[in-house]
Scaffold this motif. Structure first.
Motif, PDB file in Angstrom:
ATOM      1  N   GLY A 236      65.210   1.756  -5.137  1.00 32.41           N
ATOM      2  CA  GLY A 236      65.762   1.889  -6.488  1.00 32.41           C
ATOM      3  C   GLY A 236      66.827   2.970  -6.556  1.00 32.41           C
ATOM      4  O   GLY A 236      67.893   2.790  -7.149  1.00 32.41           O
ATOM      5  N   LEU A 237      66.534   4.098  -5.896  1.00 29.51           N
ATOM      6  CA  LEU A 237      67.492   5.209  -5.897  1.00 29.51           C
ATOM      7  C   LEU A 237      68.775   4.821  -5.158  1.00 29.51           C
ATOM      8  O   LEU A 237      69.882   5.092  -5.611  1.00 29.51           O
ATOM      9  CB  LEU A 237      66.874   6.442  -5.221  1.00 29.51           C
ATOM     10  N   LYS A 240      70.867   2.495  -7.200  1.00 26.71           N
ATOM     11  CA  LYS A 240      71.582   3.198  -8.278  1.00 26.71           C
ATOM     12  C   LYS A 240      72.827   3.909  -7.713  1.00 26.71           C
ATOM     13  O   LYS A 240      73.923   3.831  -8.273  1.00 26.71           O
ATOM     14  CB  LYS A 240      70.644   4.205  -8.954  1.00 26.71           C
ATOM     15  N   LYS A 241      72.607   4.561  -6.571  1.00 22.11           N
ATOM     16  CA  LYS A 241      73.721   5.275  -5.939  1.00 22.11           C
ATOM     17  C   LYS A 241      74.859   4.300  -5.568  1.00 22.11           C
ATOM     18  O   LYS A 241      76.030   4.577  -5.797  1.00 22.11           O
ATOM     19  CB  LYS A 241      73.210   5.957  -4.658  1.00 22.11           C
ATOM     20  N   ARG A 243      75.402   1.403  -6.907  1.00 22.12           N
ATOM     21  CA  ARG A 243      76.012   0.831  -8.116  1.00 22.12           C
ATOM     22  C   ARG A 243      77.041   1.822  -8.685  1.00 22.12           C
ATOM     23  O   ARG A 243      78.136   1.434  -9.072  1.00 22.12           O
ATOM     24  CB  ARG A 243      74.908   0.526  -9.136  1.00 22.12           C
ATOM     25  N   ASP A 244      76.681   3.093  -8.719  1.00 19.65           N
ATOM     26  CA  ASP A 244      77.608   4.110  -9.243  1.00 19.65           C
ATOM     27  C   ASP A 244      78.873   4.177  -8.387  1.00 19.65           C
ATOM     28  O   ASP A 244      79.989   4.230  -8.905  1.00 19.65           O
ATOM     29  CB  ASP A 244      76.941   5.498  -9.268  1.00 19.65           C
ATOM     30  N   ASP A 263      72.155  -5.986  -6.960  1.00 23.52           N
ATOM     31  CA  ASP A 263      71.020  -6.524  -7.736  1.00 23.52           C
ATOM     32  C   ASP A 263      70.042  -7.251  -6.814  1.00 23.52           C
ATOM     33  O   ASP A 263      68.827  -7.108  -6.925  1.00 23.52           O
ATOM     34  CB  ASP A 263      71.509  -7.516  -8.803  1.00 23.52           C
ATOM     35  N   GLU A 266      68.192  -4.722  -4.747  1.00 22.63           N
ATOM     36  CA  GLU A 266      67.257  -3.941  -5.558  1.00 22.63           C
ATOM     37  C   GLU A 266      66.003  -4.757  -5.883  1.00 22.63           C
ATOM     38  O   GLU A 266      64.879  -4.270  -5.794  1.00 22.63           O
ATOM     39  CB  GLU A 266      67.934  -3.496  -6.854  1.00 22.63           C
TER      40      GLU A 266
END
Ligand code: NAI
Length: 681
Positions: A236-237, A240-241, A243-244, A263, A266
């Motif tokens: 998950g982390l 997120k990284k 995606r950013d 996605d 994830e």
């Protein structure tokens, strides 16, 4: 030494044989093509090979299978993009994928060792194929690179490359490779686990592959530490990284593919079996999306540009002489050297030459990994203040001050010194070729080779044809530009040629809005919402406001008392002086917040590009460039015009099609009245 026996399976694209030890060799050598790509015929034939090996494994006649390439310096460049157009419905995509996935699974499940012996480029579907084999050997050669460039085409790996790369390299490295689409050199690929063994040269490949089969080598999946990153909560982390980091580069509504891949990872990265199944589900809608169709179109357009350099010219540029070592000349010289050529650099001032040469060190460090290669490049860039070497050059490029009489004088002085057959070119950005050629003994020899600033970043180079320029010289100009890894675009000698002509009204009309009180940040953001890489006001600051004012004047677009004129008069020229429409700090424009909502920005963005689009149509009508496709290609590669929109004229035609309900235009030639021109290999 064993003598191979050909195995007759009626194959056209593969050479398939067995050696005396029972090892079978499948050498891909696509008929009639300069590079290997995977199309349906190639895969049908591969199926026959796999069936043969399956049978041979049962009756023990086959001891192993090795994949190689019959093309010099290149392994497999990916799936054949020309076939993609037929996959226009999700169901068709899924059916196609199923066939390939079953075949790759059968390769992976073969009961004999399967080895890939790679020399040269191995990317996309090619890398997915070798990831289904048991052991991957590659050459330690600059030509050998692997990678997943799919995101550049608006998709991600769809032949289970997502799961197999994660399995071998771990999620961090594999996802990064897939999200960026970058090319990975042999050493890094070995470090990641995408390659298992390196050999010093192509000649050692066969021997190493034979050994790998005999030893039944099988690549181990990524170690526990790497694989752990696919488990929750690390996954998950990581998602997120990623995606950013992706959102900092591209917008999800413009380029959905990398976000869809994140996605997918994830949701399912913890179970690669499930992820494999879900890969197809997520892949199919991307493949049929308009963005992907347009990005594929951009790829085909780049091939069309390259095809402007005719084959068989017998012109191989090795030596270049550049006159003028200022902003452009020095960088042109550096780029040619980085492309392997030997360059002599001339200027009135020896100091300017020395500075220009020194400034290329950064490019050489970026281009060449070893100190020896960097030193060799440096040695190929030679100061020549007196122009003694001009007679040895295959291409002579002038990049001195933009004054017609100075350029005329220079060409008159050097015309007789060039060797026969050498290209004589000017980098002028605004003067007609015929005006510069006036008074020459042979005015038909002069062409324009118009680079854009910064040279190292801009993929397009305009080849300017004057009314007297000869085809042979224009063709040689294209061949030279192709040889330095850029895209040539032949344009007519008219004010602004193509790129500046369409860019100037776009930027000037944005500046007019600014004069009327609109906020610079709003204008820039609106253009980015449309898909431009940079807004028009920031772009003006980056190009230099003096340059903008100059081009505006030539094209009759300047407005009395404009903010632009005032800034230029005050010496505030943009990024280079630290102050223009924006203040600049550490190379970055200092921007305020944008308050407008998204729909407003989208509407404004569309309005902003209208002058550019209508100017493209005019340029086409006036024959500045030969076809609508080439206009689109030039504007995408010369200005960065939103690639996912497929080019300005294509976009306009799609918009009109959508409005009239006739549907979007797709593929090459869509926006053109010209006959379809298939992309050349
Ligand atoms: P620059 O002013 O940076 O460099 C020009 C150099 O030419 C100076 O170093 C000068 O000493 C030298 N020079 C002048 N007369 C000479 C002569 N007779 N013999 C040898 N050297 C001489 O200019 P810049 O920006 O590099 O532009 C050069 C050409 O490239 C111009 O024609 C310009 O229109 C064109 N161009 C410029 C672009 C830009 O963004 N700066 C973009 C595309 C084209």
């Amino acid at each position: 030494m064993s003598i191979d026996q050909p195995i007759e399976l009626g194959l056209k694209h593969w050479k398939f044989s067995a050696d005396i030890e029972g090892i079978t060799w499948a050498v891909l050598d696509r008929e009639g093509e300069s590079a290997n790509s995977l199309n349906s015929r190639v895969l049908e034939e591969l199926e026959k090979i796999v069936s043969h090996v399956e049978q041979g494994a049962i009756d023990k006649s086959v001891k192993g299978l090795v994949f190689m390439s019959g093309k010099p310096g290149s392994f497999i460049v990916g799936a054949d993009i020309r076939e993609f157009e037929q996959f226009d419905k999700e169901q068709i995509v899924r059916d196609m994928l199923k066939g390939v996935l079953d075949l790759f699974d059968r390769i992976e499940a073969l009961k004999v060792p399967v080895v890939s012996a790679i020399h040269g480029i191995c990317v996309g579907g090619g890398l997915e194929l070798v990831l289904a084999t048991h052991w991957r050997i590659a050459t330690r050669d600059d030509a050998t690179k692997v990678g997943f460039p799919e995101v550049k085409l608006g998709i991600f790996p769809g032949f289970h490359g997502t799961v197999r790369s994660i399995r071998q390299a771990g999620p961090m490295a594999a996802m990064q490779a897939m999200l960026t689409g970058r090319m990975i050199r042999y050493g890094a690929a070995r470090g990641m686990g995408l390659i298992d063994e390196l050999v010093p040269s192509e000649h050692k490949l066969r021997w190493a592959a034979r050994k790998a089969v005999q030893r039944k080598r099988k690549a181990k999946p990524a170690g526990r530490a790497k694989a752990m990153m696919a488990q929750w909560p690390a996954r998950g982390l990581l998602a997120k990284k990623m995606r950013d980091a992706t959102a900092a580069k591209v917008r999800a509504d413009h380029y959905p593919a990398p976000f869809a891949l994140i996605d997918l990872f994830e949701a399912h990265g913890g179970d690669l079996k499930v992820m494999a199944r879900e890969e197809t589900k997520a892949f199919a809608p991307l493949m049929v999306s308009e963005q992907s169709r347009n990005l594929r179109r951009v790829f085909m357009l780049s091939e069309q540009l390259k095809a402007q350099a005719p084959k068989g010219l017998g012109f191989k540029p090795l030596r270049v002489h550049v006159i003028g070592a200022g902003t452009m000349g020095a960088d042109i010289a550096g780029w040619c050297v980085a492309s392997g050529m030997e360059v002599t650099l001339q200027d009135l001032s020896e100091d300017v030459i020395a500075k220009g040469i020194k400034a290329q060190s950064r490019l050489f460090r970026r281009k060449f990994k070893t100190k020896a290669a960097q030193a060799a490049a440096k040695a190929r860039l030679i100061a020549d203040a007196a122009g003694n070497e001009i007679g040895r050059a295959d291409v002579v490029i002038e990049a001195i001050v933009e004054k017609v009489e100075v350029k005329q004088g220079l060409f008159k002085a050097i015309e007789g010194k060039l060797k026969p057959g050498a290209v004589m070119a000017t980098n002028t950005s605004s003067i007609k070729i015929e005006d510069i050629a006036e008074g020459l003994a042979d005015p038909g020899r002069l062409i324009g080779i118009h680079f854009f600033n910064p040279v190292a970043m801009m993929p397009l180079v305009e080849i300017v044809r004057g009314p007297d320029s000869r085809d042979d010289d224009v063709n040689k100009g294209c061949a030279f530009v192709k040889a330095i890894g850029k895209f040539p675009l032949v344009v007519k000698s008219t004010p602004g040629f193509l790129v500046n002509r369409v860019l100037a009204p776009y930027m000037m009309s944005a500046m007019t809005r600014l004069d009327k009180g609109m906020k610079r940040e709003t204008l820039d953001e609106a253009a980015k919402v449309f898909g431009m890489p940079m807004g028009p006001i920031e772009l003006a600051d980056s190009v230099g406001l003096d340059v903008c004012a100059h081009v505006g004047k030539i094209l009759g677009l300047s407005a009395e008392g404009s903010k632009l004129d005032k800034l230029v008069a005050a010496g505030k020229l943009g990024k280079k002086t630290g102050q223009g429409f924006y203040s600049w700090k550490d190379g970055k424009a200092q921007k305020g917040e944008v308050k407008a909502d998204k729909a407003e920005l989208a509407k404004l963005g569309r309005e902003l590009v209208e002058p550019l689009i209508s100017q493209c149509q005019k340029a086409l009508d006036e024959g500045v460039v030969a076809s609508a496709d080439l206009v689109d290609a030039g504007v995408i590669f010369g200005t960065g015009f939103a690639p996912f929109r497929g080019g300005p004229l294509h976009f306009k035609a799609s918009e009109a099609g959508a409005a009239s309900g006739t549907g979007a235009v797709s593929g090459i030639g869509g926006a053109s009245k010209e006959p379809n021109r298939a992309a050349a290999e």
